[in-house]
Design an enzyme around this catalytic site. Structure first.
Site, short mmCIF file in Angstrom:
data_model
loop_
_atom_site.label_atom_id
_atom_site.label_comp_id
_atom_site.label_asym_id
_atom_site.label_seq_id
_atom_site.Cartn_x
_atom_site.Cartn_y
_atom_site.Cartn_z
N SER A 252 1.03 -1.54 0.01
CA SER A 252 0.01 -0.03 -0.25
C SER A 252 0.64 1.69 0.15
O SER A 252 2.04 1.82 -1.53
CB SER A 252 -1.37 0.05 1.73
N ASP B 189 -8.52 -5.21 -5.81
CA ASP B 189 -8.50 -3.66 -5.12
C ASP B 189 -9.61 -2.73 -4.75
O ASP B 189 -9.11 -2.33 -6.36
CB ASP B 189 -6.63 -4.11 -4.73
N HIS C 254 -7.68 -5.99 -1.17
CA HIS C 254 -6.70 -5.05 -0.62
C HIS C 254 -5.64 -5.38 0.10
O HIS C 254 -5.75 -5.80 1.75
CB HIS C 254 -7.01 -3.34 0.21
#
Length: 647
Positions: free
Chosen positions: A198, A304, A335
């Site tokens: 991320s 995601d 995610h």
């Protein structure tokens, strides 16, 4: 193999002594003759744990002093004692104190001297015994670092780059945050690999895009490639907040007190209109892909909806154009870190990747298939290259059907129009569930049941010509596989995984840093359709994707929406659908005014990456019977929630 347990198991002292004795005489290379794999011959319990503060050369917080970023280091003691230098695995993160890392939200902990005791995740536990140093960097403005968080801008990127420079002898570091005693990284050969999920993976992308020397590889997991595309899709806001909210979320108390000017800039230069500004140019790493010298092992979830798959698609394509060495994993998850959806294979593959890229071991990983793709939950296939050879952009065209809003999709162009009304209460799952039913909120176009499998691999785009009834309008376009399947439930809270109570161990533990993590399993859902690619836009950006303008009701506008990258097989017997509609609930914000839009089908099309091109599409649709008539709504995953604001 991992040890399955509910608690940490300690090695007997005799075993530790043997390991220490071996480490005195054996390097990972010597242990194998011709090295193919680094082995755990060094003591993790006896590793050196230290902290330095690297001078970034910036004064982001405006206090008149150069900012220093905190760098926590865990490295094997034995090579240092023998004068041998080791490579570095580095994770630069804003989350080490505020929010935690990994599925268990681990934070750094420290001893009384300020040295790290628990380093989040398994990287240090696993790789330090194998002859690597692990470095955890607090981004500027977070935890123990000076400066301000600027959400992917110069401060974020250059604070991490400065650490790579220090590891390679080009920057200065100190033993304390405010002192004058310098620290040199004489223990490393400077060969650095960056990794992270991320925001952390985003930093790896951004540092690689500087072309910094010494950075040999990056492993971005669900990383952002352009921050504009995190907040907007061609002018359409994806969230009800901007980067200022995110900066405030991770700022240390000290930074929050000093960084009002940075916060103001994040507000003023990121207008909610969705207009492109210099702030977004600074945070666009794709434009600098030509500078990337590091290899890239990219991981992304195809569902995601936080860091959406446009990020990996445009980054991958830009890297390919510049000849960057690449490897790719694509999962069915949202995610999620690969440690939590394919743990054993991930640790093995990452180990071999770092051994090849940082230690120079000829273990063959560079000759293996480029891409691993999860086709069904826990069922993976490989591609020699990605997208596969023979993938061609194929133009599909909508046409009217026998009922309003229920049309056909094929290679031949259609004529006429379809009209729908933007209903912000509805989402892509609502549209797909009623694909065979005339509804006022969407226009759907469907092939007949395929007679052969059809694989889509890469990024798509949809060009529409639409006439609005209002001065503002948002558009959504989605591609849907219509047919029964069992998929990872990416819309559930775990985004495709369920966390269990059993633990498995990956590396060595200490009393303060366990190498044992909770296991997971796939969380699945039985569905009648799967949304495989999505795109959104503000119709007001028809003339300039970086600037929206008011629309004239009754005038036709042509605009192209970028659809996110995917890799999906529509099986024989299923149908492929294109849906065009207004606001996609919880995935984009609605416009100021919602009204009706009329599509000119003669000037509307989808350009889709089909493996085998138009010939493959023709073969898959040859002899296809008409699609199903309305027999009630189809079932999919629940409507994706819209709470993502934290990458």
């Amino acid at each position: 193999m991992p040890i399955r347990m509910r608690f940490t198991i300690w090695r007997p002292l005799a075993t530790v002594a043997i390991i220490l004795l071996l480490a005195t005489f054996l390097t990972p290379a010597a242990a194998h003759g011709t090295p193919r794999e680094s082995r755990p011959v060094y003591s993790y319990a006896n590793a050196i744990r230290e902290a330095v503060w690297v001078d970034t050369g910036l004064d982001g917080d405006g206090d008149g002093k150069r900012d220093r970023v905190a760098v926590d280091i865990v490295r094997p003691r034995e090579p240092a004692a023998q004068g041998r230098k080791v490579p570095v695995i580095m994770d630069a993160s804003p989350y080490y104190s505020c929010c935690g890392r990994g599925n268990e939200s681990q934070r750094k902990t420290y001893d009384a001297a300020g040295n790290v005791v628990r380093m989040p995740l398994f990287y240090d536990n696993y790789f330090v015994p194998r002859g690597y140093a692990f470095v955890g960097v607090d981004l500027a403005g977070t935890n123990r670092s000076d400066g301000c968080v600027d959400v992917g801008g110069r401060s974020d990127i250059l604070s991490a780059k400065a650490v790579v420079d220090w590891l390679n002898g080009r920057a200065r570091a100190y033993t304390t945050r405010t002192g004058t005693t310098t620290a040199k990284a004489r223990w490393t050969n400077g060969r650095t690999g960056m990794i992270g999920k991320s925001w952390d993976g985003t930093i790896a992308n951004g540092v690689a895009a500087t072309g910094v020397k010494g950075l040999k590889t990056i492993v971005p997991i669900a990383g952002i490639s352009s921050w504009y595309d995190y907040y907007f899709a061609r002018g359409a806001p994806l969230y009800d907040s901007g980067p200022d909210w995110l900066s405030d979320y991770v700022d240390s108390p000290d930074a929050r007190a000093k960084c009002a000017a940075v916060q103001r800039k994040l507000v003023d230069e990121a207008p909610r209109t969705g207009d492109w500004t210099s702030l977004w140019t600074e945070r666009d790493y794709v434009k600098d892909a030509r500078k990337v010298k590091a290899s890239v092992f990219l991981v992304h979830g195809l569902q995601d909806l936080n860091v959406r798959t446009k990020h990996f698609g445009q980054w991958w394509d830009a890297l390919a154009k510049n000849g960057v060495e690449r490897k790719l994993w694509l999962s069915q998850t949202g995610h999620v870190d690969p440690f939590d959806f394919r743990r054993a294979a991930w640790v093995d593959t990452l180990h071999r990747w770092f051994d090849h890229e940082l230690l120079g071991y000829d273990n063959g990983i560079d000759r293996e298939p480029m891409a691993d793709v999860e086709r069904h939950p826990d069922q993976w296939v490989t591609s020699e290259v990605w997208p596969p050879r023979g993938t061609q952009p194929t133009t599909l065209r909508p046409a009217t059907g026998s009922r309003p809003g229920v049309g056909t999709l094929g290679l031949r162009g259609g004529t006429g129009t379809e009209t729908f009304t933007d209903d912000p209460r509805l989402s892509e799952t609502d549209w797909a569930a009623r694909i065979d039913t005339p509804t006022p909120d969407k226009a759907g176009f469907v092939t007949g049941p395929l007679t052969r499998d059809l694989r889509l691999s890469g990024s798509s785009e949809v060009t529409v010509t639409a006439t609005p009834t209002t001065a503002t309008a948002h558009l959504s376009a989605v591609l849907v596989d219509l047919g029964p399947d069992t998929v990872r439930d990416y819309a559930a809270s775990g985004e495709g995984i369920t966390t269990l109570t059993d633990r498995t161990c990956w590396g060595e533990s200490t009393a303060g840093d366990s190498a044992c993590f909770k296991e997971t399993r796939a969380k699945t859902a039985d569905v009648d359709f799967t949304v495989l690619s999505r795109g959104w836009a503000d119709l007001g950006t028809y003339a300039d994707p970086g600037r929206g303008v008011p629309l004239t009701p009754g005038r036709a506008y042509t605009l192209t929406l970028d659809l996110a990258a995917t890799d999906h097989v529509v099986p024989a017997g299923h149908r492929l659908a294109l849906i065009v509609a207004g606001t996609d609930k919880d995935l984009i914000d609605p416009p100021a005014d919602t009204g009706a839009l009329t599509l000119d089908l003669g000037r509307t099309s989808a350009r889709v990456p089909v493996v085998g091109g138009s010939a493959a599409f023709t073969a898959a649709t040859a002899g296809a019977a008409p699609g199903r008539s309305d027999s009630g709504p189809l079932d999919g995953v629940r409507t994706p929630h819209g709470t993502y604001r934290i990458p």
